[in-house]
Design an enzyme around this catalytic site. Structure first.
Site, PDB file in Angstrom:
ATOM      1  N   GLU A  34      46.345  13.399 -23.612  1.00 16.55           N
ATOM      2  CA  GLU A  34      47.409  12.899 -22.750  1.00 16.55           C
ATOM      3  C   GLU A  34      47.812  11.489 -23.182  1.00 16.55           C
ATOM      4  O   GLU A  34      47.268  10.933 -24.141  1.00 16.55           O
ATOM      5  CB  GLU A  34      46.961  12.888 -21.283  1.00 16.55           C
ATOM      6  CG  GLU A  34      45.828  11.914 -20.992  1.00 16.55           C
ATOM      7  CD  GLU A  34      45.361  11.961 -19.539  1.00 16.55           C
ATOM      8  OE1 GLU A  34      45.682  12.917 -18.830  1.00 16.55           O
ATOM      9  OE2 GLU A  34      44.643  11.006 -19.127  1.00 16.55           O
ATOM     10  N   ASP A  38      47.760   2.703 -16.925  1.00  9.80           N
ATOM     11  CA  ASP A  38      48.823   3.336 -17.716  1.00  9.80           C
ATOM     12  C   ASP A  38      49.929   2.330 -18.066  1.00  9.80           C
ATOM     13  O   ASP A  38      51.122   2.590 -17.865  1.00  9.80           O
ATOM     14  CB  ASP A  38      49.429   4.520 -16.955  1.00  9.80           C
ATOM     15  CG  ASP A  38      48.387   5.415 -16.322  1.00  9.80           C
ATOM     16  OD1 ASP A  38      47.364   5.668 -16.979  1.00  9.80           O
ATOM     17  OD2 ASP A  38      48.591   5.854 -15.173  1.00  9.80           O
TER      18      ASP A  38
END
Length: 322
Positions: A200, A14
């Protein structure tokens, strides 16, 4: 001739890189222990790989945000109310098992640092960012457009099948919303529902008169892939009809070159100030034992983004600079 990529930073999922006006790149990402916010900075992208790290904030041992700290992002935002600018890190965290046995009950939170250098100074916990929907949520990002600060994130809605959809809302302050969430996208295509029904990890890019939202879909193994939304820069960003969604993924696993599950990206700019760089994580193998979430080998990659004749981004393959 194409050049095969190597990870810039190993075992950092991420990834988020922010280029600030002070000339530094600021990097944060999920760490394998999911227990803290880690920051580093450097004058160049390449130097981020060996830059010293600072543990800016640790999760508490117990309580509503004491487990599984995911996907931090660092932003330098101006408070619409006070006019003051400061550093903010947005992240998701879950409650301890003493509160909820199911760990995957994440909510969104924010910490603030008023120091010019966010690797120094004190980080202040600003609390939960309440979307008004008390369900699983994560992967928040912020951006300013035409003087309005926006919040963009992923959240589950009980009446919609799947794990998470994408939502947007204006912000009253950098830690409070000013309006109701508006859903922009939900999992619907075959490549978005492999393993899990997921939208997401949204990220914003402005270019060529458009605003682009990249996002990630499906399970976090080799099925993970990236999609794209876009709107005209003069459109009402809070109107779902303003946005067009690509029916095909824009970045997915490159099996021959052994780069799997690219996603949860961010965008930054090269040292020239103009070249757009795509920042994302991916794995170099698929033989994962157990839950892919606990596998630490999602590595940070960086590559230049290309553009077609219509001004649309071309992501290419996650394994190479095309």
């Amino acid at each position: 001739m194409s050049e095969l990529l190597k990870p810039l930073i190993p075992q950092r999922a991420d990834p988020f890189i922010y280029k600030h006006t002070d000339g530094y790149y600021y990097f944060t990402a999920s760490v394998p222990a999911y227990d803290r916010i880690e920051l580093r900075r450097a004058k160049t992208i390449a130097e981020l790989a060996t830059a010293p790290t600072v543990d800016a904030w640790h999760k508490p041992d117990t309580g509503p945000y004491s487990e599984l700290l995911w996907a931090p992002e660092i932003h330098f935002n101006k408070d619409p109310e006070s006019g003051e600018s400061a550093w903010y890190v947005y992240f998701a965290a879950a409650p301890s098992r003493e509160i909820k046995f199911d760990l995957f009950q994440h909510r969104m939170y924010c910490v603030r640092n008023k120091n010019a250098n966010p690797l120094e100074g004190e980080w202040e916990f600003m609390g939960q960012i309440d979307s008004g929907i008390d369900t699983f949520c994560l992967d928040a990002t912020t951006f300013t457009h035409k003087g309005v600060l926006y919040y963009l994130w992923a959240q589950k809605e009980v009446d919609i099948r799947g794990n998470s959809n994408l939502y947007i809302a204006p912000m009253k302050t950098p830690w409070q919303l000013a309006g109701e969430p508006v859903m922009l996208s939900k999992p619907e295509f075959e490549w978005e529902i492999r393993g899990f029904w997921v939208n997401e990890g949204p990220s914003i890019l402005k270019r060529n008169g458009k605003i682009f939202i990249s996002y990630s879909a499906s399970a976090t193994d080799e099925n993970y892939a990236m999609g794209l939304l876009w709107a005209d820069e003069n459109a009402d960003l809070l109107n779902p009809a303003s946005w067009t969604k690509s029916q095909e993924p824009v970045l997915c696993s490159d099996i021959p070159n052994k780069i799997f599950g690219p996603g949860h990206n961010s965008f930054t700019y090269g040292e020239d100030g103009d070249t757009v760089l795509l920042v994302y994580h991916a794995r170099t193998y698929t033989e994962i034992e157990g839950d892919p979430l606990w596998n630490p080998d999602r590595h940070t990659f960086v590559k230049p983004l290309k553009w077609d004749a219509k001004g649309m981004p071309v992501f290419g393959k996650p394994s190479m600079i095309d």
